[in-house]
Design a protein around this motif. Structure first.
Motif, PDB file in Angstrom:
ATOM      1  N   ASP A   1      23.937  28.003   1.128  1.00 19.79           N
ATOM      2  CA  ASP A   1      22.669  27.362   1.453  1.00 19.79           C
ATOM      3  C   ASP A   1      22.501  26.157   0.532  1.00 19.79           C
ATOM      4  OD1 ASP A   1      21.983  28.627  -0.990  1.00 19.79           O
ATOM      5  OD2 ASP A   1      20.708  30.105  -0.025  1.00 19.79           O
ATOM      6  N   ASN A   2      21.684  25.231   0.966  1.00 20.82           N
ATOM      7  CA  ASN A   2      21.364  24.084   0.121  1.00 20.82           C
ATOM      8  C   ASN A   2      20.025  23.502   0.564  1.00 20.82           C
ATOM      9  OD1 ASN A   2      21.827  22.302   2.294  1.00 20.82           O
ATOM     10  ND2 ASN A   2      23.727  21.509   1.476  1.00 20.82           N
ATOM     11  N   HIS A   3      19.708  22.324   0.076  1.00 22.51           N
ATOM     12  CA  HIS A   3      18.407  21.712   0.351  1.00 22.51           C
ATOM     13  C   HIS A   3      18.219  21.329   1.819  1.00 22.51           C
ATOM     14  CE1 HIS A   3      21.239  18.490  -0.492  1.00 22.51           C
ATOM     15  NE2 HIS A   3      20.495  17.732   0.295  1.00 22.51           N
ATOM     16  N   ASP A   4      19.269  21.349   2.609  1.00 22.47           N
ATOM     17  CA  ASP A   4      19.186  20.978   4.027  1.00 22.47           C
ATOM     18  C   ASP A   4      19.260  22.171   4.975  1.00 22.47           C
ATOM     19  OD1 ASP A   4      18.987  18.191   3.697  1.00 22.47           O
ATOM     20  OD2 ASP A   4      21.156  18.021   3.441  1.00 22.47           O
ATOM     21  N   THR A   5      19.422  23.380   4.455  1.00 16.78           N
ATOM     22  CA  THR A   5      19.659  24.544   5.306  1.00 16.78           C
ATOM     23  C   THR A   5      18.722  25.693   4.942  1.00 16.78           C
ATOM     24  OG1 THR A   5      21.310  25.550   3.845  1.00 16.78           O
ATOM     25  CG2 THR A   5      22.113  23.953   5.477  1.00 16.78           C
TER      26      THR A   5
ATOM     27  N   ARG B   1      17.883  29.401   3.613  1.00 19.04           N
ATOM     28  CA  ARG B   1      18.460  30.231   2.560  1.00 19.04           C
ATOM     29  C   ARG B   1      19.369  31.277   3.189  1.00 19.04           C
ATOM     30  NH1 ARG B   1      17.830  29.106  -2.898  1.00 19.04           N
ATOM     31  NH2 ARG B   1      15.873  28.019  -3.184  1.00 19.04           N
TER      32      ARG B   1
ATOM     33  N   THR C   1      22.984  27.377  -4.893  1.00 16.89           N
ATOM     34  CA  THR C   1      21.696  26.689  -4.963  1.00 16.89           C
ATOM     35  C   THR C   1      20.715  27.530  -5.773  1.00 16.89           C
ATOM     36  OG1 THR C   1      22.103  25.704  -2.814  1.00 16.89           O
ATOM     37  CG2 THR C   1      19.832  25.728  -3.550  1.00 16.89           C
ATOM     38  N   TRP C   2      19.900  26.878  -6.571  1.00 16.40           N
ATOM     39  CA  TRP C   2      18.909  27.600  -7.376  1.00 16.40           C
ATOM     40  C   TRP C   2      18.126  28.553  -6.481  1.00 16.40           C
ATOM     41  CZ3 TRP C   2      13.943  27.204  -5.775  1.00 16.40           C
ATOM     42  CH2 TRP C   2      13.638  26.147  -4.928  1.00 16.40           C
TER      43      TRP C   2
ATOM     44  N   THR D   1      19.247  31.316  -5.141  1.00 17.02           N
ATOM     45  CA  THR D   1      20.146  32.221  -4.420  1.00 17.02           C
ATOM     46  C   THR D   1      20.482  33.430  -5.284  1.00 17.02           C
ATOM     47  OG1 THR D   1      21.065  30.405  -3.146  1.00 17.02           O
ATOM     48  CG2 THR D   1      22.395  32.398  -3.264  1.00 17.02           C
TER      49      THR D   1
ATOM     50  N   GLU E   1      13.377  24.828   4.525  1.00 19.27           N
ATOM     51  CA  GLU E   1      13.589  24.134   3.255  1.00 19.27           C
ATOM     52  C   GLU E   1      13.164  22.685   3.429  1.00 19.27           C
ATOM     53  OE1 GLU E   1      14.708  25.092   0.188  1.00 19.27           O
ATOM     54  OE2 GLU E   1      14.607  27.137   0.880  1.00 19.27           O
ATOM     55  N   PRO E   2      12.699  22.006   2.436  1.00 13.92           N
ATOM     56  CA  PRO E   2      12.682  22.449   1.035  1.00 13.92           C
ATOM     57  C   PRO E   2      11.514  23.361   0.747  1.00 13.92           C
ATOM     58  CG  PRO E   2      11.901  20.198   1.200  1.00 13.92           C
ATOM     59  CD  PRO E   2      12.314  20.639   2.586  1.00 13.92           C
TER      60      PRO E   2
END
Length: 95
Positions: free
Chosen positions: A48-52, A54, A82-83, A85, A94-95
């Motif tokens: 996961d990241n800022h575009d997806t 969690r 990612t923070w 997780t 997200e975000p």
């Protein structure tokens, strides 16, 4: 040139296999395309990241999230966590 890029195809394949029960052949097919990159070891693998969403929002259980994280740690590339997780932050948006 970029020194590395996020590996979205692998993210979606891992999520499909581990969280949705898809056949592992889909992940194998993605990994078999590694020669399309100058150096697949420089890809940033992630769940996961800022575009997806969690990963916790994608997987049905904590055990599935743990399995996905274990798989991520053993794939080629540089794993990115990612923070949030690490403590099972849940977020479908997200975000």
């Amino acid at each position: 040139g970029f020194t590395g890029v996020f590996d979205f195809p692998t993210k979606y394949a891992v999520t499909d296999v581990v969280c949705r029960g898809a056949a592992p052949g889909g992940l194998a097919a993605i990994l078999s395309e590694d020669d399309a990159y100058p150096d697949a070891r420089k890809l940033y693998t992630f769940l996961d990241n800022h575009d997806t969403k969690r990963i916790r929002a994608e997987c049905p259980s904590d055990a599935a999230v743990a399995d996905a994280l274990r798989l991520l740690a053993h794939l080629r590339g540089t794993p990115v966590i990612t923070w949030g997780t690490e403590w099972a932050a849940d977020g479908a948006e997200e975000p």
